[in-house]
Design an enzyme around this catalytic site. Structure first.
Site, PDB file in Angstrom:
ATOM      1  CG  ASN A  13      38.701  41.288  47.665  1.00  0.00           C
ATOM      2  OD1 ASN A  13      38.665  41.248  48.893  1.00  0.00           O
ATOM      3  ND2 ASN A  13      38.454  40.233  46.905  1.00  0.00           N
ATOM      4  CE  LYS A  15      41.418  38.137  46.197  1.00  0.00           C
ATOM      5  NZ  LYS A  15      41.828  37.166  45.174  1.00  0.00           N
ATOM      6  CG  HIS A  99      35.630  37.024  45.520  1.00  0.00           C
ATOM      7  ND1 HIS A  99      36.476  35.944  45.380  1.00  0.00           N
ATOM      8  CD2 HIS A  99      36.293  38.090  44.997  1.00  0.00           C
ATOM      9  CE1 HIS A  99      37.593  36.345  44.801  1.00  0.00           C
ATOM     10  NE2 HIS A  99      37.509  37.639  44.554  1.00  0.00           N
ATOM     11  CD  GLU A 101      39.747  34.426  46.482  1.00  0.00           C
ATOM     12  OE1 GLU A 101      40.696  34.602  45.700  1.00  0.00           O
ATOM     13  OE2 GLU A 101      39.528  35.145  47.481  1.00  0.00           O
ATOM     14  CD  GLU A 170      36.858  39.587  41.127  1.00  0.00           C
ATOM     15  OE1 GLU A 170      37.854  40.298  41.296  1.00  0.00           O
ATOM     16  OE2 GLU A 170      36.447  38.780  41.968  1.00  0.00           O
ATOM     17  N   GLY A 176      44.168  36.126  40.742  1.00  0.00           N
ATOM     18  CA  GLY A 176      45.374  35.739  41.458  1.00  0.00           C
ATOM     19  C   GLY A 176      46.329  34.863  40.671  1.00  0.00           C
ATOM     20  CB  SER A 216      45.354  39.580  37.064  1.00  0.00           C
ATOM     21  OG  SER A 216      45.439  38.383  37.822  1.00  0.00           O
TER      22      SER A 216
END
Length: 258
Positions: A13, A15, A99, A101, A170, A176, A216
Site C-alpha cells: 500500500n 498511500k 483503510h 486512514e 490493521e 506507520g 508495520s
C-alpha cells in the site's frame, strides 16, 4: 499460513507516495530482484495517477496492480472520485477498501460495504481493512469492534463472492508508528476474524479466506508474523516503497512455517 486451504498474499500500500516516473523506476528495480519462487500472490496498490505506469511496467510479471480506494457508484457527478469499472479498465486487479486512514476522513462501515459490493460486481478483488484503536484495545473492545466491522463490510456478500475477498487486520495503533502487534496478538485477532467468517458462512468458506496482517510489517519481522497459522500474508505500508525490503518480505513467505 496454511497454503493447503488458501492463498498467501503480500500486498503493498503505497498511500500518497511516488509519482508515475518514480513508479517506473521502482518497478524496474523491483523486477530485477523479485523472488522467483511462487510462494504467494503479490500486489502493489498505488496512487491513482501511478496505476497506468505500474500496469505497463509489470505487464509481463505475476504482480497484480491495485488501487487504494474506489467510489461505490458506477458513474455520476462525483468530482474527483474513481469508479470500480474505471479501475478494472485501467488494469487493476485489487482495490484496498476501508483503510483506517480513509475511515478517519469520515468513511463509515456502510460506505465500506457499498464499495466492497461495487468492487466485487466489477471483478476486482477487495482487500478489506479492519482494525481497532489503542483506546479500544485498552478497553478490551478489540474483538467486539472487529466483529462489527467484518460483518458490516461483508453484508450482502454471498459465499461465492466471499472467495474473492481478502481481509486485512490493521491495528490502528500500529500503522506507520513503528509499533507492531506481537505475532501472538496478530494471530489472536486473525483467528477471531476467521471465526466470525465461519459463523457467517460456514467452516469451509472460512478456511478459504486469506487474512492478512498490516501494521508495520517489515523485512525483519515478516517471517515471524507469517509463521502464524491464521496470518496468510501482509498488507505492507512503508516497506513496500523499498524494493529490497518488499522483496525480502515476499521471500519470507517461502521461509515461514506452513
Amino acid at each position: 499460513m496454511n497454503r493447503k486451504y488458501r492463498k498467501t498474499v503480500i500486498a503493498g500500500n503505497w498511500k500518497m507516495y511516488k509519482t508515475p516516473s518514480e513508479t517506473k523506476e521502482f518497478m524496474t528495480e523491483f523486477k530485477s530482484i523479485m523472488p522467483k519462487g511462487r510462494w504467494c500472490d503479490v500486489a502493489l496498490c498505488v496512487p491513482a495517477v501511478c496505476i497506468s505506469a505500474a500496469v505497463r511496467a509489470m505487464r509481463e510479471t505475476r504482480v497484480g496492480i491495485g488501487a487504494e480506494n474506489c467510489n461505490a457508484n458506477a458513474s455520476g457527478a462525483y468530482t474527483g472520485e474513481i469508479a470500480a469499472n474505471m479501475l478494472l479498465d485501467a488494469g487493476c486487479k485489487y482495490v484496498i477498501l476501508g483503510h483506517s486512514e480513509r475511515r478517519a476522513m469520515g468513511e463509515t462501515n456502510v460506505d465500506v460495504n457499498a464499495k466492497v459490493l461495487a468492487a466485487l460486481e466489477n471483478g476486482l478483488i477487495p482487500i478489506i481493512c479492519v482494525g481497532e484503536s489503542l483506546e479500544q484495545r485498552e478497553m478490551e473492545l478489540t474483538m467486539a469492534h472487529i466483529n462489527y466491522q467484518v460483518r458490516a463490510a461483508l453484508s450482502g456478500v454471498d459465499a461465492a463472492s466471499l472467495r474473492r475477498c481478502v481481509i486485512a487486520y490493521e491495528p490502528i495503533w500500529a500503522i506507520g508508528t513503528g509499533k507492531t502487534a506481537t505475532s501472538e496478538q496478530a494471530e489472536e485477532v486473525c483467528r477471531e476474524i476467521r471465526a466470525i467468517i465461519r459463523d457467517m458462512y460456514g467452516a469451509r468458506a472460512a478456511r478459504g479466506v486469506s487474512i492478512l496482517y498490516g501494521g508495520s510489517m517489515n523485512a525483519k519481522n515478516a517471517a515471524e508474523l507469517l509463521a502464524q497459522p491464521d496470518v496468510d500474508g501482509g498488507l505492507i505500508g512503508g516497506a513496500s516503497l523499498k524494493p529490497n525490503d518488499f522483496a525480502t518480505i515476499i521471500a519470507a513467505t517461502g521461509e515461514a512455517n506452513e
